[in-house]
Scaffold this motif. Structure first.
Motif, PDB file in Angstrom:
ATOM      1  N   PRO A  23      23.250 -20.193  54.638  1.00 22.12           N
ATOM      2  CA  PRO A  23      24.633 -20.285  54.161  1.00 22.12           C
ATOM      3  C   PRO A  23      24.700 -21.029  52.828  1.00 22.12           C
ATOM      4  CG  PRO A  23      24.222 -21.958  55.810  1.00 22.12           C
ATOM      5  CD  PRO A  23      22.975 -21.108  55.752  1.00 22.12           C
ATOM      6  N   GLY A  24      25.794 -20.841  52.114  1.00 23.94           N
ATOM      7  CA  GLY A  24      26.040 -21.611  50.910  1.00 23.94           C
ATOM      8  C   GLY A  24      26.310 -23.067  51.246  1.00 23.94           C
ATOM      9  N   ARG A  25      25.939 -23.952  50.329  1.00 21.45           N
ATOM     10  CA  ARG A  25      26.049 -25.388  50.575  1.00 21.45           C
ATOM     11  C   ARG A  25      27.492 -25.827  50.846  1.00 21.45           C
ATOM     12  NH1 ARG A  25      23.151 -30.250  49.222  1.00 21.45           N
ATOM     13  NH2 ARG A  25      24.592 -31.983  48.856  1.00 21.45           N
ATOM     14  N   THR A  26      28.421 -25.502  49.955  1.00 21.74           N
ATOM     15  CA  THR A  26      29.799 -25.957  50.136  1.00 21.74           C
ATOM     16  C   THR A  26      30.412 -25.373  51.391  1.00 21.74           C
ATOM     17  OG1 THR A  26      30.165 -26.371  47.784  1.00 21.74           O
ATOM     18  CG2 THR A  26      32.114 -25.947  49.122  1.00 21.74           C
ATOM     19  N   ASP A  27      30.118 -24.119  51.686  1.00 18.03           N
ATOM     20  CA  ASP A  27      30.632 -23.506  52.910  1.00 18.03           C
ATOM     21  C   ASP A  27      30.116 -24.251  54.132  1.00 18.03           C
ATOM     22  OD1 ASP A  27      32.043 -21.594  54.431  1.00 18.03           O
ATOM     23  OD2 ASP A  27      30.247 -20.372  54.648  1.00 18.03           O
ATOM     24  N   ALA A  28      28.845 -24.674  54.112  1.00 15.98           N
ATOM     25  CA  ALA A  28      28.286 -25.440  55.225  1.00 15.98           C
ATOM     26  C   ALA A  28      28.958 -26.804  55.344  1.00 15.98           C
ATOM     27  CB  ALA A  28      26.780 -25.604  55.052  1.00 15.98           C
ATOM     28  N   ALA A  33      28.603 -19.804  56.887  1.00 16.76           N
ATOM     29  CA  ALA A  33      28.001 -20.845  57.712  1.00 16.76           C
ATOM     30  C   ALA A  33      28.447 -20.747  59.168  1.00 16.76           C
ATOM     31  CB  ALA A  33      28.346 -22.221  57.157  1.00 16.76           C
ATOM     32  N   GLU A  34      27.544 -21.147  60.050  1.00 14.01           N
ATOM     33  CA  GLU A  34      27.845 -21.341  61.465  1.00 14.01           C
ATOM     34  C   GLU A  34      27.343 -22.730  61.845  1.00 14.01           C
ATOM     35  OE1 GLU A  34      27.249 -17.932  64.269  1.00 14.01           O
ATOM     36  OE2 GLU A  34      26.205 -17.088  62.533  1.00 14.01           O
ATOM     37  N   VAL A  35      28.232 -23.520  62.398  1.00  8.24           N
ATOM     38  CA  VAL A  35      27.890 -24.878  62.819  1.00  8.24           C
ATOM     39  C   VAL A  35      28.340 -25.043  64.261  1.00  8.24           C
ATOM     40  CG1 VAL A  35      28.279 -27.345  62.458  1.00  8.24           C
ATOM     41  CG2 VAL A  35      28.075 -25.813  60.481  1.00  8.24           C
TER      42      VAL A  35
END
Length: 250
Positions: free
Chosen positions: A43-48, A112-114
């Motif tokens: 995923p992209g950093r900011t999205d994460a 992102a998936e968290v």
């Protein structure tokens, strides 16, 4: 990455927060977060970072936490009564599938998936999570990062510090939690209905000092991992959800 921080008094808490030495003497818990990082499609950093913050808020708003007899309520109270710790680990493939079988909540961003889990004792991680790697969360941007939309709550990062994405995800989770504590119930409901819309941005160097002095809640790192103790790493602010002063952007 683990990032303890001293607890300010939440809006719903007693008049005085426990002293730091009292928190240190209590049983210590940690809030596990796992970010999905597939080799081919990280995923992209900011999205994460934004998804991690939303995951923390989603857990705090869950009935299993907010209801007096909720199955996670007691653990969250114990976690908040001690040092607040959040640890971000990464998973892919089968690791991610196995993590998804444990009780928790998966929050999705653009890419992102968290998955966030109820707090666990500091030395009592489930084996499926304990084996996951803390390192390897140095994410890159996958899209252009624009200015936040007017009125959107913004979590501001210190432009003078370099941190891995995992470490920063823990810090944005802290900042989101500070914002949550400052809200009235109707504001919390409104934010939840929006899917906890927010933005994470790195402040311009010339604006950071003004932001820190503005009265917004600050996250100060304890220095246990990547950086020396003491510096302000993040703060929360937003036109809709932050009490005065209200900020849009520096």
């Amino acid at each position: 990455m683990t990032s303890p921080f001293d607890i300010p008094t939440p809006a719903s808490a007693p008049d005085a927060a426990p002293a730091p030495e009292d928190r240190d003497a209590r049983p210590q818990y940690v809030l596990p977060l796992v970010v999905r990082v597939e080799r081919a499609t990280p995923p992209g950093r900011t999205d994460a970072l934004e998804t991690s913050a939303r995951a923390v808020l989603t857990l705090l708003a869950d009935p299993r936490v907010t209801e007096a007899d909720g199955e996670w309520a007691e653990r969250v109270v114990a976690w908040e009564d001690a040092r607040i710790r959040k640890v971000v680990r990464r998973a892919r493939g089968g690791e991610w599938r196995r993590a998804g079988e444990l009780p928790g909540i998966t929050v999705r961003g653009r890419e992102a998936e968290v998955r966030v889990f109820p707090p666990v004792p500091l030395d009592g991680w489930p084996k499926e999570l304990a084996k996951l790697q803390v390192s390897g969360t140095d994410l890159e941007e996958t899209a252009e990062i624009s200015a936040p939309e007017p009125g959107l709550p913004v979590l501001w990062l210190n432009p003078e510090l370099e941190m891995s994405a995992g470490k920063t995800m823990a810090q944005t989770g802290h900042a989101a939690q500070l914002a949550w504590w400052r809200l009235e119930e109707t504001q919390r409901k409104e934010w939840a209905e929006s899917g906890f819309a927010l933005a994470v941005r790195t402040a311009a160097p010339e604006a950071w000092e003004r932001l820190v002095a503005s009265g917004l809640p600050l996250v100060r790192d304890a220095g246990f991992t990547e950086i020396a103790p003491g510096p302000t790493v993040a703060l929360e602010g937003g036109e809709h959800y932050c009490p005065t002063p209200r900020l849009r952007r520096p």
